[in-house]
Design an enzyme around this catalytic site. Structure first.
Site, PDB file in Angstrom:
ATOM      1  CB  CYS A   1      -0.815   0.030   0.910  1.00 36.66           C
ATOM      2  SG  CYS A   1       0.025  -0.157   2.763  1.00 36.66           S
TER       3      CYS A   1
ATOM      4  NE  ARG B   1       7.952   0.284   0.812  1.00 38.61           N
ATOM      5  CZ  ARG B   1       8.851   1.253   0.986  1.00 38.61           C
ATOM      6  NH1 ARG B   1       9.613   1.642   0.001  1.00 38.61           N
ATOM      7  NH2 ARG B   1       8.723   1.844   2.125  1.00 38.61           N
TER       8      ARG B   1
ATOM      9  CB  SER C   1       7.626   1.952   7.145  1.00 38.17           C
ATOM     10  OG  SER C   1       7.870   0.774   6.591  1.00 38.17           O
TER      11      SER C   1
ATOM     12  CD  GLN D   1       3.696  -5.293   3.319  1.00 36.24           C
ATOM     13  OE1 GLN D   1       4.615  -4.654   3.313  1.00 36.24           O
ATOM     14  NE2 GLN D   1       2.480  -5.008   2.972  1.00 36.24           N
TER      15      GLN D   1
ATOM     16  CB  ALA E   1     -12.016 -10.515   7.575  1.00 35.83           C
ATOM     17  N   GLY E   2      -8.801  -9.510   6.033  1.00 38.73           N
ATOM     18  CA  GLY E   2      -7.594  -9.935   5.453  1.00 38.73           C
ATOM     19  C   GLY E   2      -6.560  -9.594   6.440  1.00 38.73           C
TER      20      GLY E   2
END
Length: 540
Positions: free
Chosen positions: A138, A140, A197, A208, A281-282
């Site tokens: 979300c 980069r 971040s 990630q 709901a991930g």
């Protein structure tokens, strides 16, 4: 000029700048990379030139001569035999981040995790790209490649990004950053450590980075250099968090979203009685739910495609009422909520102006204004909702307001982390340098094998009249192999190095250059040139 607002990086990404130069002929253009001096570093700039001509552009009060790039095939035909031997393959990162690029642009370039292997395949199908990886979150969208030629590789990747996103290269280049080799390595290590971040020290980015390695397993193009880089980045991320305590007290994107929502509610409103709705709901949605609970929220509605994930979250969290609703009930749930968090993987907006304008107002406790906090990229909530007086929409770019707190403490932790990153970057570069000897090892073995085969054939040819049986021929062949292997054992031992010892590495590279000179190995077609020839020949 778009520059990073990140204050803790010693090797910040370099933005591209597109200089428009006048020319009187055709409008067919190609992009060529030039070097501009900027604050003591080499700033990368894209210069637009007309094919078949050479123009000069004024940049920073000095003339820069721009030469036109030639196709890979033509380059191979006209260059000297060692053209690509002299140009070592480079690790390059090209991308954009929350620090310099608005979410409106990032969402167009976002690549879902399921599509990463396909993207790697397409990137490695480009003429000058040997290995590749994609890190798309979300905050980069970054592409890491091993380029057989720096400038040509950058041009090809930039064009690929433009084609896949539909964004013209001239617009894209205003936001892209470009880093080579050591700077690219340091950047990824900072990313993995949470230094780059939006929320410094957050742990989700490390997960990630791990997912990049998992998604790349078995994918052609996720090769030794790139996989080694990302695996080392995981080690760095773990070490920084362990040794600097950088994650202590750090917030995540999800927790920052909850904090932002509570900040924007009226003073008289208590989050205990504000009606909360979470769509998705991930991983991100689950974190939002946990942070809401940590803030004292005892009841919320969760909209998801299936109930299984919501049931698992409900079982994990005690004493909280979590109500599941299917996606088909989403708009009804929005109409009954005061604060709506969205975090789904949908590539298209789920909530638009026409869906909301007829809905009842939010409760009096929420000031009759419904808050949408959208932490998805691409966005789930259309920005057009801000046209409505009864609605306020926030996205990931708005979280900077929450993150601005405790800046001095985060800077101190970042400086501690940089010491570790610098050390680990040196180790990775040493390991990568040690790989330089591999082509020499292969060429030396091939050279020795050609000599051996030629001499064996010459020997057997002279003994042709003596009726030598196959067993004897095999014995002669095995003898020659044994002699060659014993002769090569010493040189090979001095060409192998794991890169952990700088003195050993230096000696190994000296040995490599000496063997290249002694056996004229540098005059052979280089490994890079062979790879580029193979790529060009694969083209239809």
């Amino acid at each position: 000029m778009a520059v990073s607002t990140s204050f803790f990086s010693t090797a910040k990404p370099e933005p591209f700048f597109l200089k428009h130069c006048s020319s009187s002929s055709s409008s067919s253009f190609s992009y060529v990379t030039t070097h501009l001096s900027f604050h003591g570093r080499n700033k990368k700039s894209l210069v637009q030139t007309q094919k078949g001509s050479t123009i000069r552009c004024d940049a920073s009060s000095s003339d820069v001569s721009v030469s036109v790039s030639v196709s890979p095939l033509q380059q191979l035909k006209t260059s000297a035999a060692d053209r690509y031997t002299k140009e070592k393959s480079s690790i390059v990162v090209i991308g954009l981040s929350v620090h310099t690029t608005p979410v409106e642009l990032r969402e167009k370039l976002a690549i879902p995790e399921a599509e990463w292997p396909r993207a790697i395949g397409e990137l490695c199908g480009l003429n000058h790209i040997e290995e590749a990886a994609v890190l798309s979150t979300c905050n980069r969208m970054e592409i890491y490649v091993v380029a057989l030629s720096q400038h040509r590789g950058v041009k090809e990747v930039t064009e690929w990004m433009s084609n896949t996103s539909g964004i013209p290269a001239s617009e894209l280049s205003q936001y892209l950053f470009l880093l080579y080799n050591k700077d690219a390595t340091q950047h990824l290590f900072e990313v993995s450590a949470g230094l780059d971040s939006l929320v410094m020290g957050e742990g989700q980015i490390l997960a990630q980075v791990k997912q990049v390695v998992k998604a790349g397993q078995g994918v052609n193009g996720f090769g030794r250099n790139i996989s080694g880089l990302f695996k080392h980045a995981i080690t760095v991320g773990k070490r920084v968090r362990t040794e600097t305590n950088i994650a202590a007290g750090a917030v995540s994107v999800s927790s920052a979203a909850v904090e932002l929502a509570l900040m924007k509610l009226p003073d008289q409103a208590s989050h205990g009685n504000a009606r909360m709705l979470v769509i998705g709901a991930g991983k991100m949605g689950k974190l939002v739910i946990k942070h809401l609970v940590a803030k004292g929220c005892k009841k919320m509605v969760v909209v998801n495609r299936t109930e299984e994930r919501v049931a698992a979250i409900r079982a994990e969290i005690n004493d909280v009422e979590i109500i599941y609703k299917p996606l088909s009930d989403m708009l009804d749930c929005v109409g009954e909520a005061d604060v709506v968090f969205t975090s789904t993987a949908s590539e298209n907006p789920l909530i638009l102006k026409q869906h909301v304008k007829e809905l009842p107002l939010a409760s009096e406790e929420a000031g009759r204004k419904r808050l949408f906090v959208d932490i998805s990229v691409p966005r789930n909530v259309g920005s057009c909702l801000n046209d409505l007086e009864s609605v306020k929409v926030y996205n990931v770019d708005d979280l900077k307001e929450v993150v601005a707190a405790n800046k001095e403490d985060r800077l101190r932790k970042a400086m501690e982390a940089q010491v570790i990153i610098s050390e680990e970057s040196g180790q990775f570069e040493a390991w990568r340098d040690s790989l330089e000897t591999v082509p020499t090892i292969k060429k030396l073995r091939a050279y020795a094998e050609r000599l051996r085969v030629a001499e064996v054939e010459k020997c057997l040819g002279r003994m042709r009249d003596e009726d030598i049986n196959k067993k004897t021929q095999k014995a002669v062949d095995d003898l020659s192999k044994g002699i060659v292997n014993k002769m090569l054992h010493g040189p090979m031992q001095h060409l192998r190095c794991d890169g952990s010892d700088s003195r050993t590495l230096s000696e190994t590279l000296e040995n490599m250059h000496a063997l290249n000179r002694m056996f004229s190995l540098e005059t052979e077609v280089s490994v890079l040139e062979q790879k580029i020839r193979a790529k060009v020949e694969q083209k239809p």
